[in-house]
Design an enzyme around this catalytic site. Structure first.
Site, PDB file in Angstrom:
ATOM      1  N   HIS B 266     -20.254  39.083 -22.663  1.00  0.00           N
ATOM      2  CA  HIS B 266     -21.168  38.434 -21.491  1.00  0.00           C
ATOM      3  C   HIS B 266     -22.086  39.434 -21.010  1.00  0.00           C
ATOM      4  O   HIS B 266     -23.366  39.517 -21.030  1.00  0.00           O
ATOM      5  CB  HIS B 266     -20.188  37.949 -20.534  1.00  0.00           C
ATOM      6  CG  HIS B 266     -21.102  37.318 -19.315  1.00  0.00           C
ATOM      7  ND1 HIS B 266     -21.263  35.992 -19.210  1.00  0.00           N
ATOM      8  CD2 HIS B 266     -21.410  37.846 -18.030  1.00  0.00           C
ATOM      9  CE1 HIS B 266     -21.795  35.689 -18.027  1.00  0.00           C
ATOM     10  NE2 HIS B 266     -22.324  37.096 -17.656  1.00  0.00           N
ATOM     11  N   GLU B 267     -21.611  40.689 -20.494  1.00  0.00           N
ATOM     12  CA  GLU B 267     -22.604  41.812 -20.012  1.00  0.00           C
ATOM     13  C   GLU B 267     -23.293  42.126 -20.838  1.00  0.00           C
ATOM     14  O   GLU B 267     -24.578  42.501 -20.646  1.00  0.00           O
ATOM     15  CB  GLU B 267     -21.591  42.778 -19.299  1.00  0.00           C
ATOM     16  CG  GLU B 267     -20.599  42.102 -18.107  1.00  0.00           C
ATOM     17  CD  GLU B 267     -21.419  41.289 -17.012  1.00  0.00           C
ATOM     18  OE1 GLU B 267     -22.560  41.767 -16.781  1.00  0.00           O
ATOM     19  OE2 GLU B 267     -20.677  40.628 -16.463  1.00  0.00           O
ATOM     20  N   HIS B 270     -26.403  40.234 -21.295  1.00  0.00           N
ATOM     21  CA  HIS B 270     -27.610  40.692 -20.165  1.00  0.00           C
ATOM     22  C   HIS B 270     -27.918  41.765 -20.677  1.00  0.00           C
ATOM     23  O   HIS B 270     -29.270  42.157 -20.480  1.00  0.00           O
ATOM     24  CB  HIS B 270     -26.808  40.886 -18.656  1.00  0.00           C
ATOM     25  CG  HIS B 270     -26.362  39.648 -18.118  1.00  0.00           C
ATOM     26  ND1 HIS B 270     -27.155  38.876 -17.719  1.00  0.00           N
ATOM     27  CD2 HIS B 270     -25.115  39.375 -17.747  1.00  0.00           C
ATOM     28  CE1 HIS B 270     -26.509  37.749 -17.022  1.00  0.00           C
ATOM     29  NE2 HIS B 270     -25.308  38.171 -16.717  1.00  0.00           N
ATOM     30  N   GLU B 296     -28.429  34.372 -17.676  1.00  0.00           N
ATOM     31  CA  GLU B 296     -27.189  33.871 -17.555  1.00  0.00           C
ATOM     32  C   GLU B 296     -27.207  33.006 -19.033  1.00  0.00           C
ATOM     33  O   GLU B 296     -26.178  33.018 -19.675  1.00  0.00           O
ATOM     34  CB  GLU B 296     -26.626  33.154 -16.681  1.00  0.00           C
ATOM     35  CG  GLU B 296     -26.237  33.866 -15.508  1.00  0.00           C
ATOM     36  CD  GLU B 296     -25.227  34.787 -15.379  1.00  0.00           C
ATOM     37  OE1 GLU B 296     -24.242  34.436 -16.581  1.00  0.00           O
ATOM     38  OE2 GLU B 296     -25.112  35.868 -15.067  1.00  0.00           O
TER      39      GLU B 296
END
Lengths: 501, 501
Positions: B266-267, B270, B296
């Site tokens: 997830h990170e 980003h 997101e």
């Protein structure tokens, strides 16, 4: 009086802002050494350059000129602390306004780039690549010395940067006494029949175990991990942003227990000094260590005088043996001798306590030479190697273990090295006084009461931050000027016993 | 034209300086989350406060007012990029000059203190202690909304901060469609006879092994460790200082393999977005992700759409099985089902892909309520717990796993949460287009050709930084406005297969 206090508050607010910028810069520098992604370096150097130039703007603001003028006939109305704050402000101002801000910023950015490049150069044995950086750094130092001015030798300016008032004449004298004393002792040691085994230090020591033991010892000595942290870098160092964030670093060698251990408590000594600077000096410009020499006296006291003493290990060795089966069958006496084995070697940071100062004298002679145009950067590596051969009888195989071993020149620190040897001299003189004040000193160490030591150092040295110059401080603490005899006496006694001479 | 270029260069130089300060601030924030010694926090908050107020000074400098005036009748002479730079400068300026600088600085310092305090509050289940911080943060947000102004609902201002132009009306509509669709599907899943075993995820997974596998996968996906790093924090996050230093963090749970793994990618999503913002946008104010919603969409694409797909694991599962004997006897199909098990739960960051948006809707409703004075900070924890019971049928045992679980409100991020659910919606719509452009999409994933995906994202989204608003971007990329149907179709297809409904 009211007006004076108002002005003082204005001044202090201004100095606070300067300090904020310095803290931000220092954190970025720390990050650049510990964990910055490689592609980010160039951009970060720009950031540091900007903050630095903003900082210089504040430090040379015309307001400061006016404040200095205002206080010039009111100094006797100020408290001791406030007087020191104004004097320090003035000293920085007087120097900085002589340097063109653009040149200053360029130099700071050069140092950042060069320090980052040095890491690669050391890894790749690339003195050729590093040379242009070093040449520029030397030229900048000469240029700045001319702007600011100096008396006598141009290298006096470099010395003064790290040890206020220090001169070539003085260092020559102290170092001569030191060198003669060390060489004489070294000759005796070479002739001694005592042979010391240190092979057990070369076993495998997992990083994790070293790290845990290092932290255990640092805590016992009084390094406060709530106001600090320990990280890993190529070259260990201490940096701080006030007395509540004092960071030390280390470099683990899995095949030599001593390397990180003594480095840890060395940096820990710097750290304890900074952590114990008085709270009411924070953000005033006169907090933290007063000079690099006094700083090194603290780090080298913890590393050597304390950390390589038999009393220290009579407390810690049982714990070390519990954690490190590698020491099985090695008794305290043998362990003590092994950490004090004298053996001329190539790497300064790993040198024994006796020959260490010779490493410094070599660097001092080279700095003095290149600042006086007596040697070129092309000639430096050969000169370095030759001095090692002459003074210590050892010869670097390559520049990585020769002239590229230290970060200092790459980081722009010229005139810094002598403070290491001066630190030894200060340290032994402080020890002499500490022993008078704490007659139970040896017992305290044997029992692990390191708080007694930390308290004495705080009371006598640390709390004062930079309120006193090094020469004022040594007289204040010991009642006499810096005197190499204590260090030589200490060395002769210690090594006399170990080597039965 | 020459004069315009000169002015443009002046403007860009100014924006560069602003960016330098922001980078310095962001690094300090990162350090405060990852490793600052506890005693240093108060002092560092002062530093951030100073840098922030210097930054605001630059961003509201009268020079900017003059530049905006100068360019106001020359916008059509500017390149697309330069126009965006001036527009962005103007938007920030117009907002900031309406806020008293002192209040702004106070708010920033409050957020730093509050974010640091939140960590303790979460650890100690101390909502009472945290409450005054939260109350102040809410009051500041209302105050700022009044300064700046807003149309309709005051909460529109908060939404606009993270997703330009977004309104309560619009979110209400999108979230209603989303909630209805999800609840309908959830009911079907509850009635399904398929039972999924996930017990093997609860075995012991040493941090070191998780860390190595996480980094291995991140590299394969295209996260560049030479322009980033992975650290450990209480609450995982991504921060960046330009596109060359994009740092992500994680939090390892040795008793659940999924927690850190999906958080990492997830990170990483980003991070990949920021790392691929075009170089020529750096230091212009329009580099990096255009909105939190689009951000997101990238992180949740990597985490869920890609990271919880069967194709993804048909590539990575053999490697995972090699590294983790804990997965012995678990076949790909069972593993795939287990990472997609739907089970209403308490912790947002660990929620399954389906119920996740419900966590967001709860937060959205509470934010909208407290910004409109419909609920007090005293009432919030009970309201939180009740909504969890109502919507998801689960109830927090305490505030640590309830209202204290997220860092956002403590850090001053109000209006941010909706972007997570919008991210899901954007993400599925982007996926739909990506599949059209890359007909071999499933094959590429199965073969581990993640560069194809990263390249598509860079070409279509990442490279543009903030040149386009989110609503412009979605049309530019997919040819239509934001439409929740793609996400609902995606969910229905995926979970229909898994739960045989």
């Amino acid at each position: 009086m009211e007006n004076i206090n108002e002005k003082l508050n204005e001044v202090k607010e201004h100095i606070k802002n300067v300090t904020y910028l310095i803290h931000a810069e220092s954190l970025i520098h720390w990050d650049m050494q510990t964990g910055i992604p490689s592609k980010a370096i160039d951009g970060r150097i720009e950031v540091v350059g900007y903050l630095y130039s903003e900082c210089i703007k504040l430090m040379t603001s015309s307001k400061i000129g006016e404040w200095i003028e205002y206080f010039s006939d009111k100094m006797d109305k100020l408290s001791f602390k406030d007087k020191k704050i104004i004097e320090n402000l003035k000293r920085n101002y007087d120097e900085l306004i002589k340097i063109p801000p653009e040149r200053n910023k360029e130099y700071q950015m050069l140092c950042s780039t060069s320090e980052a490049f040095w890491k690669q150069a050391k890894a790749n044995n690339d003195y050729e690549g590093f040379k242009p950086y070093l040449a520029k750094i030397i030229e900048f130092n000469k240029e700045f010395a001319e702007y600011i001015g100096y008396e006598g030798n141009i290298y006096n300016k470099c010395l003064d940067d790290y040890e206020r008032g220090l001169t070539v004449d003085r260092v020559d004298k102290v170092f001569k006494e030191l060198r003669d004393g060390i060489v004489e002792l070294l000759e005796k040691i070479k002739a001694s029949k005592v042979s010391i085994d240190e092979s057990f230090f070369k076993k495998q020591f997992p990083t994790k175990d070293q790290d845990e033991f290092g932290k255990f010892v640092l805590e016992k000595l009084g390094y406060d991990f709530e106001a600090g942290r320990l990280d890993t870098t190529v070259h260990p160092f201490t940096t701080n942003f006030g007395n509540k964030d004092v960071r030390i670093t280390t470099n683990y060698d899995e095949h030599d227990f001593r390397s990180a251990f003594f480095s840890n408590i060395h940096e820990g000594g710097h750290g304890i000094y900074e952590q114990n600077s008085a709270d009411d000096l924070e953000y005033t410009g006169v907090s933290g260590g007063t000079s690099m020499g006094v700083h090194e006296s603290q780090s080298r006291y913890y590393e050597n005088i304390l950390g390589r003493s038999k009393e220290f290990w009579s407390y810690f060795y049982p714990e070390a043996q519990k954690r490190f089966p590698q020491f099985e069958g090695v008794n305290l006496e043998d362990f003590y001798k092994a950490i004090n084995k004298v053996e001329p070697s190539l790497i300064r940071t790993e040198a024994d306590e006796l020959t260490y100062s010779i490493h410094i004298i070599i660097r001092y002679e080279l700095e003095r030479a290149f600042m006086n145009n007596e040697i070129t950067v092309e000639e430096l590596p050969a000169a370095w190697n030759e001095k090692y051969k002459d003074y210590l009888g050892v010869e670097p195989k390559n520049d990585s273990e020769g002239i590229l071993q230290d970060t200092h020149w790459g980081a722009g620190l010229i005139g810094y090295f002598p403070s290491y040897a001066l630190g030894n001299v200060y340290g032994a003189q402080f020890l002499n006084k500490m022993r008078q004040d704490i007659p139970t000193y040896d017992e305290e160490v044997k029992n692990g009461n390191f708080a007694v030591i930390k308290d004495w150092l705080r009371e006598n040295i640390h709390q004062f931050g930079s309120l006193y110059t090094p020469s004022e401080l040594i007289v204040k603490v010991t009642g006499e000027e810096l005197n190499p005899k204590y260090f030589l006496e200490y060395l002769n006694k210690k090594y006399g016993e170990i080597y039965e001479i």
